[in-house]
Scaffold this active site. Structure first.
Site, PDB file in Angstrom:
ATOM      1  N   ASP A   1       0.825  -1.211   0.000  1.00 18.31           N
ATOM      2  CA  ASP A   1       0.000   0.000   0.000  1.00 18.31           C
ATOM      3  C   ASP A   1       0.860   1.263   0.000  1.00 18.31           C
ATOM      4  OD1 ASP A   1       1.042  -0.290   2.511  1.00 18.31           O
ATOM      5  OD2 ASP A   1      -0.827   0.045   3.596  1.00 18.31           O
ATOM      6  N   GLU A   2       2.061   1.165  -0.565  1.00 18.23           N
ATOM      7  CA  GLU A   2       2.984   2.298  -0.620  1.00 18.23           C
ATOM      8  C   GLU A   2       3.063   2.884  -2.032  1.00 18.23           C
ATOM      9  OE1 GLU A   2       6.662   0.753   0.839  1.00 18.23           O
ATOM     10  OE2 GLU A   2       6.117   1.070   2.927  1.00 18.23           O
TER      11      GLU A   2
END
Length: 263
Positions: free
Chosen positions: A103-104
């Site tokens: 989720d970066e």
């Protein structure tokens, strides 16, 4: 001859597809870490020629694991695609939006003239991500923590720029999430200390330097013992006793809390 040309064209198409897949995230279509390195090198060369600035935003979604765990990976993927599309729609065509994994995300802003420009874009992106949206027939609300670093104001090269934005993002997480923080030397020192303690904590768990202390709790009305609270204590061979308030948050952020909980 026509068949041979067709075969060569198909081979070239397959090669182009393989190159594209090696440089882009398959879920969102955004550039990946490998392509980011290439784009950054190009932007740095341009910035040195034009005496301009580069802003790097490191974004990590808050609570994404909970979405995956409670709503399923299909919804999680839909969230990542939505965030990727929103980020792309809020920056200039020449800016770079990338997914680093999980989720970066990363946004690279070239041709800036002052740090406030990067701060302004980060605020817009933070507000955009925080706006609830629909996945199927259900509403999803998510936020992000954003770290910012600027060349040449604080970083001297691409690697340092990425590390600084990463450490600023972790600082935003520790400050309560759903916020942005710009890198400062103080954040760099704190991040360096945290990384040292994290590495030492891994070794401490393996060497059984963590001990359990049981603190009794009494009921005041009847002076009756009701329970014992288990408290972890870390006795460092050089630094002495390290308080739980310092190493427990590190254990939680790094995932070492699982190993710590097995004591």
């Amino acid at each position: 001859i026509t068949q041979q040309r067709h075969h060569q064209a198909e081979l070239q198409k397959a090669k182009d597809a393989a190159v594209h897949d090696s440089l882009n995230d398959p879920l969102t279509g955004l550039p990946n870490r490998r392509l980011i390195s290439i784009r950054l090198a190009s932007l740095f060369a341009e910035a040195k020629l034009t005496d301009s600035m580069i802003g790097l935003l490191y974004l990590d979604l808050d609570g994404f694991k909970a979405v995956n765990d409670t709503r399923g990976h299909a919804v999680g993927d839909a969230v990542l695609i939505h965030v990727a599309n929103q980020l792309r729609s809020r920056v200039r065509h020449e800016d770079v939006v990338a997914r680093l994994g999980g989720d970066e995300f990363m946004v690279i802003l070239g041709n800036l003239h002052e740090r406030d420009e990067a701060m302004m874009v980060a605020k817009i992106l933070l507000e955009t991500i925080s706006t609830p949206f629909m996945v199927g027939d259900r509403e999803v609300a998510i936020s992000a923590s954003v770290g910012i670093s600027v060349y040449p104001e604080s970083a001297r090269d691409a690697e340092e720029l990425m590390k600084q934005a990463d450490s600023a993002m972790y600082a935003a997480k520790r400050e309560g999430k759903n916020r942005l923080i710009c890198f400062t030397p103080e954040i760099g020192s704190s991040f360096h200390e945290r990384m040292i303690l994290e590495n030492q904590l891994r070794g401490a768990i393996q060497r059984n330097e963590i001990s359990l202390h049981y603190q009794p709790e009494f009921e005041l009305a009847g002076n009756r013992l009701t329970r014992f609270e288990a408290l972890a204590r870390w006795t460092h061979p050089e630094l002495g006793s390290i308080p739980p308030s310092k190493f427990i948050p590190i254990a939680e952020e790094s995932g070492l809390i699982v190993a710590l909980g097995s004591y």
